[in-house]
Design a protein around this motif. Structure first.
Motif, mmCIF file in Angstrom:
data_model
loop_
_atom_site.group_PDB
_atom_site.id
_atom_site.type_symbol
_atom_site.label_atom_id
_atom_site.label_comp_id
_atom_site.label_asym_id
_atom_site.label_seq_id
_atom_site.Cartn_x
_atom_site.Cartn_y
_atom_site.Cartn_z
ATOM 1 N N ALA A 13 3.995 -24.171 18.263
ATOM 2 C CA ALA A 13 4.944 -25.018 18.383
ATOM 3 C C ALA A 13 5.457 -25.607 17.137
ATOM 4 O O ALA A 13 6.497 -25.591 16.820
ATOM 5 C CB ALA A 13 4.590 -26.129 19.489
ATOM 6 N N LEU A 17 8.990 -24.943 15.391
ATOM 7 C CA LEU A 17 9.783 -26.204 15.172
ATOM 8 C C LEU A 17 10.232 -26.027 13.634
ATOM 9 O O LEU A 17 11.646 -26.310 13.425
ATOM 10 C CB LEU A 17 9.363 -27.472 15.487
ATOM 11 N N VAL A 20 13.080 -23.862 13.533
ATOM 12 C CA VAL A 20 14.360 -24.418 14.247
ATOM 13 C C VAL A 20 15.034 -25.009 12.975
ATOM 14 O O VAL A 20 16.220 -25.058 12.780
ATOM 15 C CB VAL A 20 14.036 -25.293 15.204
ATOM 16 N N ARG A 43 16.698 -19.587 14.804
ATOM 17 C CA ARG A 43 16.669 -20.859 15.330
ATOM 18 C C ARG A 43 16.131 -20.736 16.952
ATOM 19 O O ARG A 43 15.576 -21.652 17.755
ATOM 20 C CB ARG A 43 17.901 -21.847 15.194
ATOM 21 N N ALA A 47 13.145 -21.880 18.944
ATOM 22 C CA ALA A 47 13.373 -22.926 20.218
ATOM 23 C C ALA A 47 12.542 -22.254 21.459
ATOM 24 O O ALA A 47 11.872 -22.913 21.947
ATOM 25 C CB ALA A 47 14.864 -23.038 20.578
ATOM 26 N N ALA A 50 8.748 -22.642 20.504
ATOM 27 C CA ALA A 50 8.476 -24.294 20.501
ATOM 28 C C ALA A 50 8.109 -24.521 21.867
ATOM 29 O O ALA A 50 7.072 -25.366 22.020
ATOM 30 C CB ALA A 50 9.490 -24.950 19.778
#
Length: 119
Positions: A13, A17, A20, A43, A47, A50
């Motif tokens: 995660a 992130l 992103v 991105r 996401a 994540a």
């Protein structure tokens, strides 16, 4: 002790992130063209990862965590198979495939070790 699967999920995660926020972390080393479309795609992948990483990190022990980890592994396997097809050059494609496969292998190993340890 926290489960290895939860720790791997949190690491996933965190990295996702970062993608992103800064998609260039993946765009530049992969050799993909640095365009708005490529950054948007990275991105979106970030996401997805994540959300999956967070799900793995917070899932309760047992079947819920194992299912979340299985989803994580399957995403990494598909990334390892498909993403390199878009990367220019065989060396970069191999590196991208190896990276995705490594994340998946670590997720699988963590889940197996946790199951054996009863975590």
């Amino acid at each position: 002790m926290r489960s290895l699967t939860s720790l791997h999920g949190a690491a996933t995660a965190a990295y996702a992130l970062a993608l992103v926020v800064a998609p260039g972390l993946l765009v530049r080393p992969s050799g993909l063209p640095d365009t708005a479309a490529t950054r948007t795609l990275v991105r979106a992948l970030g996401a997805r990862d994540a959300v999956l990483g967070a799900a793995v990190a917070v899932a309760p022990r047992g079947r819920p965590r194992e299912l979340a980890a299985a989803a994580r592994v399957l995403c990494d396997v598909t990334d390892a198979a498909v993403f390199p097809l878009a990367v220019p050059g065989p060396a970069r494609a191999a590196a991208v495939a190896a990276s995705a496969a490594t994340w998946g292998a670590l997720a699988l190993a963590a889940a197996v070790l946790d199951r054996r340890a009863g975590r």
